[in-house]
Design an enzyme around this catalytic site. Structure first.
Site, PDB file in Angstrom:
ATOM      1  N   TYR A  11      29.541   6.683  58.911  1.00  0.00           N
ATOM      2  CA  TYR A  11      29.543   8.137  58.714  1.00  0.00           C
ATOM      3  C   TYR A  11      28.112   8.629  58.825  1.00  0.00           C
ATOM      4  CZ  TYR A  11      29.881  12.609  56.129  1.00  0.00           C
ATOM      5  OH  TYR A  11      29.812  13.922  55.734  1.00  0.00           O
ATOM      6  N   ASP A  43      20.563   5.372  61.572  1.00  0.00           N
ATOM      7  CA  ASP A  43      20.836   6.345  60.517  1.00  0.00           C
ATOM      8  C   ASP A  43      20.540   5.651  59.181  1.00  0.00           C
ATOM      9  OD1 ASP A  43      23.725   8.330  59.423  1.00  0.00           O
ATOM     10  OD2 ASP A  43      21.755   7.932  58.546  1.00  0.00           O
ATOM     11  N   LYS A  82      18.545  11.466  51.295  1.00  0.00           N
ATOM     12  CA  LYS A  82      18.749  10.953  49.933  1.00  0.00           C
ATOM     13  C   LYS A  82      17.422  10.660  49.222  1.00  0.00           C
ATOM     14  CE  LYS A  82      23.230   9.199  51.397  1.00  0.00           C
ATOM     15  NZ  LYS A  82      24.284   9.811  50.590  1.00  0.00           N
TER      16      LYS A  82
HETATM   17  P1  KE4 Z   1      24.389  14.614  53.897  1.00  0.00           P
HETATM   18  O1  KE4 Z   1      24.623  15.649  54.947  1.00  0.00           O
HETATM   19  O2  KE4 Z   1      25.587  14.435  52.981  1.00  0.00           O
HETATM   20  O3  KE4 Z   1      23.081  14.823  53.124  1.00  0.00           O
HETATM   21  O4  KE4 Z   1      24.164  13.194  54.632  1.00  0.00           O
HETATM   22  C1  KE4 Z   1      25.153  12.735  55.504  1.00  0.00           C
HETATM   23  C2  KE4 Z   1      25.010  11.240  55.676  1.00  0.00           C
HETATM   24  C3  KE4 Z   1      24.423  10.758  56.830  1.00  0.00           C
HETATM   25  N1  KE4 Z   1      24.269   9.433  57.034  1.00  0.00           N
HETATM   26  C4  KE4 Z   1      24.662   8.536  56.094  1.00  0.00           C
HETATM   27  C5  KE4 Z   1      24.465   7.070  56.359  1.00  0.00           C
HETATM   28  C6  KE4 Z   1      25.250   8.975  54.882  1.00  0.00           C
HETATM   29  O5  KE4 Z   1      25.635   8.065  53.957  1.00  0.00           O
HETATM   30  C7  KE4 Z   1      25.430  10.352  54.664  1.00  0.00           C
HETATM   31  C8  KE4 Z   1      26.092  10.887  53.407  1.00  0.00           C
HETATM   32  N2  KE4 Z   1      26.614   9.911  52.533  1.00  0.00           N
HETATM   33  C9  KE4 Z   1      27.703  10.335  51.677  1.00  0.00           C
HETATM   34  C10 KE4 Z   1      28.110   9.130  50.833  1.00  0.00           C
HETATM   35  N3  KE4 Z   1      29.022   8.296  51.482  1.00  0.00           N
HETATM   36  C11 KE4 Z   1      27.344  11.510  50.843  1.00  0.00           C
HETATM   37  C12 KE4 Z   1      28.336  11.819  49.744  1.00  0.00           C
HETATM   38  C13 KE4 Z   1      29.155  13.018  50.052  1.00  0.00           C
HETATM   39  O6  KE4 Z   1      29.595  13.190  51.216  1.00  0.00           O
HETATM   40  O7  KE4 Z   1      29.377  13.783  49.104  1.00  0.00           O
END
Ligand code: KE4
Length: 432
Positions: free
Chosen positions: A142, A237, A265
């Site tokens: 993701y 990523d 993060k």
């Molecule tokens: P954000 O847009 O949520 O800041 O980041 C997206 C993203 C991109 N790449 C990786 C590897 C990620 O893990 C994420 C977001 N991770 C999720 C947890 N599985 C965020 C939690 C959520 O969606 O509320």
């Protein structure tokens, strides 16, 4: 009715699903999400005053624990000087200097406000630099919710984009290919068919979003080889793995040099900040220097920049990553032993301080094997842990995170709770 129940009912009238991000709604595990009143160190307390040892840690940023004093102080000081300028400020330069020093493949970095923005921008840049259209991602990985990345997992070796969400059109995913993670032959097949039009391959170098899944021996090297051979950019990523697995992230841990890196993060210390970066030769294609447009009102926000710098300064210290590994290994071994004692099939994947207990025989090496997990059993385990004061990610296909605020006592308490929760699961189908 608990305070969380009341708050959830109130929230559901105002916010879709009562949450601002779907995974928080507990739909994968059932029950009422706990509304956090306060978090500190390795713990948070919910609206009813119940305390939990927290293994979500805001999905990664809280690697030093919640409300880490130097981070709080940095944010307080920054806020007193204004919360956003929409103009350059010293805090952006100071965090950029840290990122460039810690991640040598990044010569220039652009800050944005979410991991989604970071990956979306990196892909646009890759297409702008190469003049090519196709991108390849992997099933179970993701990268945020940009349209072109919301594609359904394919069935074949490589699948052309199938919309993975309502509202995503066939057109926007027409150039997105998917292939199984950890499958070199699949990547080579994509390269042989689409290589000349492949702008980028984007990967979580250690997957976290199907649960924690490590790259097979040689897999990342193969991605590097294949992308170099066809002239596509390799995008790591590292929104989750950046600064989590090593000061230089997974690329340092595995010794691979991607063309672009996405961070999030931890880089913002828990405030809304993320980044993408790479060699100046690539990054100088980004506006205002080059033709690839990308912008953001709150990009480089002074509070987030200050939080990120304060966190990194206290994270990257001798022994920090060894301790994170030691604590997480203690948890991994404890969970595995507890499952064996309870006669429950459990495969505990771990890389660094990322860990996931899969309720299946294993090995779990990709999304297909991850999906053999008994998610209903995971849900019962989740609640068995929750009622014993341990907060795990409320979904099987997520990574859990250990922080430097966790102690051996916390880990041992968690293992004891797991032993009891696993004993409770019982039932012939799950017994080994
Ligand atoms: P954000 O847009 O949520 O800041 O980041 C997206 C993203 C991109 N790449 C990786 C590897 C990620 O893990 C994420 C977001 N991770 C999720 C947890 N599985 C965020 C939690 C959520 O969606 O509320």
């Amino acid at each position: 009715m608990s305070q969380s129940d009341e708050l959830f009912a109130r929230a559901q009238k105002l916010i879709p699903g009562g949450v601002n991000s779907p995974v928080r709604a507990f739909q994968a595990v059932g029950g009422t999400p706990r509304f956090v009143r306060k978090a500190e160190g390795a713990r948070f307390w919910d609206a009813d005053g119940e305390g939990y040892i927290d293994y979500v840690g805001s999905w990664g940023p809280m690697i030093l624990g919640h409300a880490f004093p130097p981070v709080v102080e940095a944010v307080q000081k920054a806020a007193a000087k204004g919360t956003s300028y929409g103009a350059p400020c010293v805090a952006e330069v100071e965090l950029a200097e840290r990122v460039v020093r810690l991640v040598p493949t990044i010569e220039k970095v652009r800050f944005v406000s979410s991991g989604t923005e970071a990956t979306m921008s990196a892909l646009r840049l890759a297409r702008g630099v190469t003049g090519r259209r196709k991108i390849l991602k992997f099933e179970g990985c993701y990268h945020g919710h940009a349209d072109s990345l919301l594609v359904a997992a394919g069935s074949g070796v490589a699948t052309l984009g199938i919309p993975g969400s309502a509202g995503v059109t066939e057109g926007t995913v027409a150039d997105t290919l998917t292939a199984p993670f950890n499958d070199v032959a699949a990547v080579e097949q994509v390269a042989s068919v689409h290589g000349a039009d492949l702008a980028a391959v984007i990967v979580e170098p250690v997957a976290g979003n199907m649960g924690c899944v490590a790259p097979r021996e040689g897999y990342l090297e193969a991605l590097r080889r294949v992308t170099r051979d066809v002239g596509a950019l390799l995008i790591f990523d590292e929104v989750m793995t950046g600064f989590r697995l090593a000061p230089g992230g997974a690329q340092q841990l595995y010794g691979i040099q991607p063309d672009l890196t996405c961070l999030g993060k931890i880089v913002g210390g828990g405030l809304p900040a993320a980044a993408y970066g790479g060699p100046a030769a690539i990054m100088d294609h980004v506006a205002p220097l080059g033709p690839v447009y990308q912008a953001g009102t709150l990009s480089g926000n002074p509070l987030a920049m200050a939080a990120g710098s304060a966190l990194l300064d206290h994270l990257v210290r001798p022994g920090a990553y060894e301790r994170l590994d030691a604590l997480t290994i203690r948890l991994q071994v404890g969970l595995a032993r507890a499952a064996q004692a309870a006669g429950v099939m459990l495969t505990v994947n771990r890389v660094g301080s990322m860990i996931t207990p899969f309720f299946c025989r294993g090995p779990v090496v990709d999304y297909a094997s991850a999906k053999t997990s008994d998610t209903a059993l995971f849900g019962r385990f989740f609640h068995g842990m929750l009622k014993r004061g341990v907060y795990l990610p409320p979904a099987q296909f997520e990574a859990a995170f250990v922080s430097l605020a966790h102690t051996e006592v916390d880990i041992d308490q968690t293992v004891a709770a797991a032993a009891a929760a696993l004993q409770e699961l019982g039932g012939p189908p799950q017994r080994t």
